[in-house]
Design an enzyme around this catalytic site. Sequence first.
Site, PDB file in Angstrom:
ATOM      1  N   ARG A  48      52.602  29.448  40.470  1.00  0.00           N
ATOM      2  CA  ARG A  48      51.162  29.516  40.383  1.00  0.00           C
ATOM      3  C   ARG A  48      50.667  28.918  41.456  1.00  0.00           C
ATOM      4  O   ARG A  48      49.139  29.203  41.585  1.00  0.00           O
ATOM      5  CB  ARG A  48      50.751  29.007  39.089  1.00  0.00           C
ATOM      6  CG  ARG A  48      49.296  29.030  38.718  1.00  0.00           C
ATOM      7  CD  ARG A  48      49.124  28.788  37.297  1.00  0.00           C
ATOM      8  NE  ARG A  48      49.919  27.819  36.544  1.00  0.00           N
ATOM      9  CZ  ARG A  48      49.911  26.405  36.665  1.00  0.00           C
ATOM     10  NH1 ARG A  48      49.046  25.841  37.424  1.00  0.00           N
ATOM     11  NH2 ARG A  48      50.706  25.585  35.806  1.00  0.00           N
ATOM     12  N   TYR A  99      27.209  44.563  39.842  1.00  0.00           N
ATOM     13  CA  TYR A  99      28.301  44.833  38.928  1.00  0.00           C
ATOM     14  C   TYR A  99      28.201  44.436  37.671  1.00  0.00           C
ATOM     15  O   TYR A  99      27.727  43.304  37.426  1.00  0.00           O
ATOM     16  CB  TYR A  99      29.439  44.196  39.704  1.00  0.00           C
ATOM     17  CG  TYR A  99      30.752  44.741  38.999  1.00  0.00           C
ATOM     18  CD1 TYR A  99      31.100  46.087  38.769  1.00  0.00           C
ATOM     19  CD2 TYR A  99      31.331  43.705  38.031  1.00  0.00           C
ATOM     20  CE1 TYR A  99      32.146  46.227  38.130  1.00  0.00           C
ATOM     21  CE2 TYR A  99      32.531  44.303  37.422  1.00  0.00           C
ATOM     22  CZ  TYR A  99      32.837  45.411  37.317  1.00  0.00           C
ATOM     23  OH  TYR A  99      33.891  45.652  36.691  1.00  0.00           O
ATOM     24  N   ASP A 170      29.402  39.666  47.522  1.00  0.00           N
ATOM     25  CA  ASP A 170      30.160  40.609  46.793  1.00  0.00           C
ATOM     26  C   ASP A 170      30.309  41.749  47.921  1.00  0.00           C
ATOM     27  O   ASP A 170      29.409  42.554  47.832  1.00  0.00           O
ATOM     28  CB  ASP A 170      29.840  41.119  45.558  1.00  0.00           C
ATOM     29  CG  ASP A 170      30.792  41.819  44.935  1.00  0.00           C
ATOM     30  OD1 ASP A 170      31.833  42.638  45.663  1.00  0.00           O
ATOM     31  OD2 ASP A 170      30.986  42.084  43.741  1.00  0.00           O
ATOM     32  N   LYS A 195      39.354  48.299  44.733  1.00  0.00           N
ATOM     33  CA  LYS A 195      38.611  49.277  44.806  1.00  0.00           C
ATOM     34  C   LYS A 195      39.151  49.738  46.234  1.00  0.00           C
ATOM     35  O   LYS A 195      40.241  50.232  46.553  1.00  0.00           O
ATOM     36  CB  LYS A 195      36.896  49.036  44.903  1.00  0.00           C
ATOM     37  CG  LYS A 195      36.652  48.319  43.665  1.00  0.00           C
ATOM     38  CD  LYS A 195      36.500  49.132  42.560  1.00  0.00           C
ATOM     39  CE  LYS A 195      36.387  48.498  41.329  1.00  0.00           C
ATOM     40  NZ  LYS A 195      35.240  47.643  41.072  1.00  0.00           N
TER      41      LYS A 195
HETATM   42  C1  LIG Z   1      34.753  46.697  40.192  1.00  0.00           C
HETATM   43  C2  LIG Z   1      33.875  45.644  40.816  1.00  0.00           C
HETATM   44  C3  LIG Z   1      34.118  44.108  40.391  1.00  0.00           C
HETATM   45  C4  LIG Z   1      35.231  43.676  39.510  1.00  0.00           C
HETATM   46  O1  LIG Z   1      36.121  43.798  40.048  1.00  0.00           O
HETATM   47  P1  LIG Z   1      37.547  43.946  39.067  1.00  0.00           P
HETATM   48  O2  LIG Z   1      38.682  44.070  39.949  1.00  0.00           O
HETATM   49  O3  LIG Z   1      37.404  45.170  38.170  1.00  0.00           O
HETATM   50  O4  LIG Z   1      37.763  42.548  38.125  1.00  0.00           O
HETATM   51  C5  LIG Z   1      33.197  43.308  41.096  1.00  0.00           C
HETATM   52  N1  LIG Z   1      32.177  43.678  41.956  1.00  0.00           N
HETATM   53  C6  LIG Z   1      32.075  44.939  42.215  1.00  0.00           C
HETATM   54  C7  LIG Z   1      30.877  45.362  43.240  1.00  0.00           C
HETATM   55  C8  LIG Z   1      32.738  45.915  41.845  1.00  0.00           C
HETATM   56  O5  LIG Z   1      32.878  47.353  42.113  1.00  0.00           O
END
Ligand SMILES: *Cc1c(COP(=O)(O)O)cnc(C)c1O
Length: 357
Positions: A48, A99, A170, A195
């Site tokens: 961990r 998001y 982000d 993504k």
């Molecule tokens: C998909 C997404 C998230 C969340 O990510 P996960 O891997 O699904 O937990 C956060 N910010 C943006 C801009 C996203 O497109």
Amino acid sequence: MDADSRPLHFTTRAVTAGRPAAVPDAPLNTPVVLASTYGSFGELEYGRYANPTWTAFEDVLGDLEGGTCISFASGMAAIGAVLDLVPTGGTVVAPRHSYTGTVARLQELEARGALRTAWVDITDTAAVVEAARGAALVWLESPTNPALELADIAAIVRGAHAVDALVAVDNTFATPLLQRPIEHGADLVVHSVTKYLAGHSDLLMGAVVTADADLAARVTGSRTLGGATPSAFEAFLALRGVRTLAVRLERAQATAQRLVRRLEAHGGVAEVRYPGFGAIVSVVLRDAAAADALVHGVQLWRAATSLGGVESTLERRRRWSSEAPTIPEGLVRLSVGLEDTNDLWDDLAQALDAVGA
Ligand SMILES: *Cc1c(COP(=O)(O)O)cnc(C)c1O
């Protein structure tokens, strides 16, 4: 500059960073290390706390964003770790369009008194900076999901730092290929690695990058005690994805730009939202029914949530009750993948023609 001191280009580092030492018989790639525990008295100790496959991924993403990378089980776990930095009752400035998971998490933390959220229009730099007064953290998403608005990151960072607020960005939509927030002074960068970085719609992972050693230690502590660790296999696949990030995103972006021009000329599309870079395009049709007909009318594009994979996907965002009410009912978000531009256009055009103007 002589060759030794010239910094390597981004696309080179995406391929070379995070490799095992180049010695005879060493594998070129760090293997999947499956281990819950390690021999004592070293640096790893327990599964961990650390894993060599995570470290290989973290070395390359940290290098590309310009800081120390801490990987997580998902983008939401990474977001949660950054929100853990906010002291109890502290204020977070956040974009009203972002998001849906981020919005829901902030609302949930606010409902139980953990923090307060000041929602802002991220394109209004003066309003964001004003809201930062007294705030612990300014949360930016740029481009925003799915409105595709842009924040002036450098100006907001200057304003936020003047009033001692941290800035987290982000960077999921842009990726470090197109935008490096730490170079603009941001304190923390967050990714849904799920993504573009991983890029193949086959895993969930997240990451935080920071150039501040104290913040890196606190975020690492949050992962260690929160336990939202990535799996070694996912880290391996995500690293493999990062190796091809530049070619994938450059191709997808070029296709998106060509599709935007054709979409703008199509009578069935009321509005095309595209920030000029990246491979996410939002189109606004006249209403929810027209948008649903587009989503059901395509054959090559796949109706699916999420984005950033090699395959092109689309979805009407307001089908989710969690999507912001200021997002138009007829907005369809397109994630442009790596298929041929003309094939993608032909499929979109036949579906749009069937919907009518
Ligand atoms: C998909 C997404 C998230 C969340 O990510 P996960 O891997 O699904 O937990 C956060 N910010 C943006 C801009 C996203 O497109």
